[in-house]
Design an enzyme around this catalytic site. Structure first.
Site: not given
Ligand SMILES: Cc1cc2nc3c(=O)[nH]c(=O)nc-3n(C[C@H](O)[C@H](O)[C@H](O)COP(=O)(O)OP(=O)(O)OC[C@H]3O[C@@H](n4cnc5c(N)ncnc54)[C@H](O)[C@@H]3O)c2cc1C
Length: 516
Positions: A20, A22-23, A57, A85, A351, A353
């Site tokens: 659980g 971000t992925a 980011a 950004k 890269t 995310i």
């Protein structure tokens, strides 16, 4: 070479997401949005283990992900303490005293058949060119700290700014969790202690949690982070190690208090054996020092990090170990690895995310179309490794093309053998300022050009067609571009002020929505 695996059998439509972070929550959110109700989706995560807690980011494609989910951008920025950004500033990478920005979006302007850099290279040889960044729209906005979602002004020739976000990783996962649970995703809290496989076909059938219960499934998405609980722990898929090209293997992460101005870009500052990130959020600045343990001890890395914070430190530094590389297969048996479980490239160009997002897209492609076949699984694996290899080359470029002579770490990366695919790109750029790029590569020609020029890669020449422009016309063309960019950017508000008004409007909208 990936071998042809046994036929994929999905006897039912039960998906289990392991993890659980971000992925895990990006996957849960997207699957719950796009798969029909015949699928059931369960997510297992362990509070005791926690998440990696970094990854703040992004690059512009994340807008597509959020938009596909129907997420309101202003609400998202507000709830994740986000900021905008426009690119990444690289300090000290080419030489200890150099700096440049790899900005998203518009670089120069098209003229005739040639990409902009050919005109710039010729102008530079004639002494007519300002620094390359002066002709990059987002670069000008970065140096002025300005941002807005402007539509084109009536007298402007410029497109809107291309942007991504900085956000709090924990808040983003929580935001997506609310989204996914509202669409029927079931969450199990607990630590998985055992994975059971079918003795006949080797597929994973269930995971057992520490306190007893088992969760069975037909398809398992491994989002368990670096440990790769299913893809490696259970299936022993194997890992392709790239640490000879990207030798950094540790990061120390620490947040500090915000300072003004709120920069609309990430900063990456090179140090003696690695580099430091600076990610400005509304509420704090995320910082970290990525370093190579063969060239620097942890205590020294920590001292460098803490001596280079812009605001007051607000937590203890946290050490994260990693090994750069990727799994031999991303999809093996009935397990698909997404996120850190599938491999890792250091966050120099933000890269990871994005790779989660493309992994989800590919998976959805096959799931929505019906029962995936072994051929599709092979195709998935080929596309995923190709994508990572191309990003790998781009990241190696930043290290390899350096002029920091006499510093052992930088001497190593400058003189090491590099992949042929990168060598070809460098040779071609050095010879004539050209960048060749395959259709599916993530980074575009302007991105490669900005980094190569920024790192001090000097082309011997440029496209002969650029010589057809008279020097006065060339000068006029470049001056017009530069002035147009400066004029349009000067009209934009300050980045922090813009976010403050956006957050205020969202708050007011939500309050009036609650009242009515
Ligand atoms: C130093 C560093 C900086 C980074 N910076 C960026 C960046 O700026 N931009 C970017 O795009 N990416 C960045 N990344 C990558 C980014 O952090 C990850 O891609 C992203 O956070 C996804 O992580 P994850 O969900 O795969 O893994 P994690 O966050 O590690 O989540 C793993 C999950 O699996 C669960 N789990 C593990 N084992 C078990 C078990 N036995 N039982 C139950 N649950 C289990 C955990 O509880 C957790 O919920 C960075 C990575 C590092 C290391």
């Amino acid at each position: 070479m990936s071998h042809t695996p046994e036929p994929i059998s999905l006897p039912g439509r039960k998906i289990v997401i392991i993890g659980g972070g971000t992925a895990g929550w990006m996957t849960a959110a997207a699957l719950s949005r796009f798969l029909d109700k015949s699928w059931s989706i369960t997510l297992v995560e362990s509070d005791e283990i926690g998440t990696v807690g970094v990854g703040e980011a992004t690059i512009p494609m994340i807008q597509n992900f959020n938009a596909a989910l129907g997420i309101d951008e202003a609400q998202f920025v507000r709830e994740t303490q986000g900021s905008y950004k426009l690119g990444i500033e690289f300090v000290g990478w080419g030489r200890p005293d150099s700096r440049y920005i790899h900005a998203f979006g518009l670089v120069g302007r098209g003229l005739g058949l040639l990409p902009f850099q050919h005109y710039w290279l010729r102008a530079k040889s004639l002494g007519l060119a300002a620094p390359f960044g002066d002709y990059v729209l987002n670069n000008v906005a970065c140096t002025e700290n300005r941002f807005a979602h402007v539509q084109r002004a009536p007298d402007s020739v410029l497109p809107p700014l291309v942007y991504a976000y900085h956000f709090d990783a924990g808040l983003y996962a929580a935001f997506l969790r609310r989204y996914a649970e509202a669409r029927g995703v079931h969450r199990h809290e607990g630590k998985i202690e055992h994975v059971t496989r079918d003795p006949e076909n080797g597929d994973v059938t269930l995971v057992r949690l520490a306190d007893g219960p088992a969760v069975s499934g037909d398809l398992f998405i491994d989002c368990s982070g670096f440990r790769g609980l299913m893809i490696e722990g259970a299936l022993k898929t194997g890992y392709i190690d790239w640490s000879h090209w990207l030798p950094c293997d540790r990061a120390l992460a620490v947040p500090c208090e915000s300072v003004r101005p709120l920069l609309p870009y990430t900063r990456s500052t090179a140090h003696a054996a690695g580099w430091q990130w600076r990610i400005p959020l509304q509420s704090r600045i995320g910082n970290g020092h990525v370093f190579c343990s063969s060239f620097m001890k942890e205590a020294e890395a920590e001292a460098i990090l803490l001596n280079n914070l812009d605001g007051k430190q607000i937590a203890d530094p946290r050490l994260i170990r990693f090994q750069t590389g990727m799994r031999r297969q991303f999809w093996n048996h009935n397990v698909v690895a997404i996120g850190l479980a599938s491999g890792f490239l250091e966050p120099l160009e933000s890269t990871s995310i994005h790779l989660i997002q493309t992994g989800i897209n590919r998976l959805l492609d096959y799931l929505v179309a019906g029962q995936p076949t072994p051929a599709e699984r092979n195709h998935f694996n080929r596309r995923a490794s190709y994508e990572m290899e191309r990003i790998r080359d781009f990241i190696i470029l930043h290290y390899h093309a350096n002029h920091r002579e006499g510093e052992p770490f930088w001497d190593y990366v400058r003189t090491m053998e590099i992949p042929d695919s990168l060598r070809e790109k460098l040779d071609m750029f050095r010879a004539g300022g050209r960048v060749i790029r395959d259709q599916d590569e993530l980074f575009d020609v302007p991105g490669w050009v900005q980094v190569m020029i920024g790192q001090g890669v000097e082309p011997q020449g440029w496209h002969p067609l650029a010589d057809q422009l008279e020097p006065e016309k060339l000068d006029q063309f470049l001056t017009t571009v530069r002035h147009a960019f400066e004029r349009d950017i000067a009209r934009l508000p300050d980045h922090a002020a813009y976010i403050a008004s956006l957050v205020e409007q969202t708050q007011a909208r939500m309050t009036s929505g609650e009242r009515s």
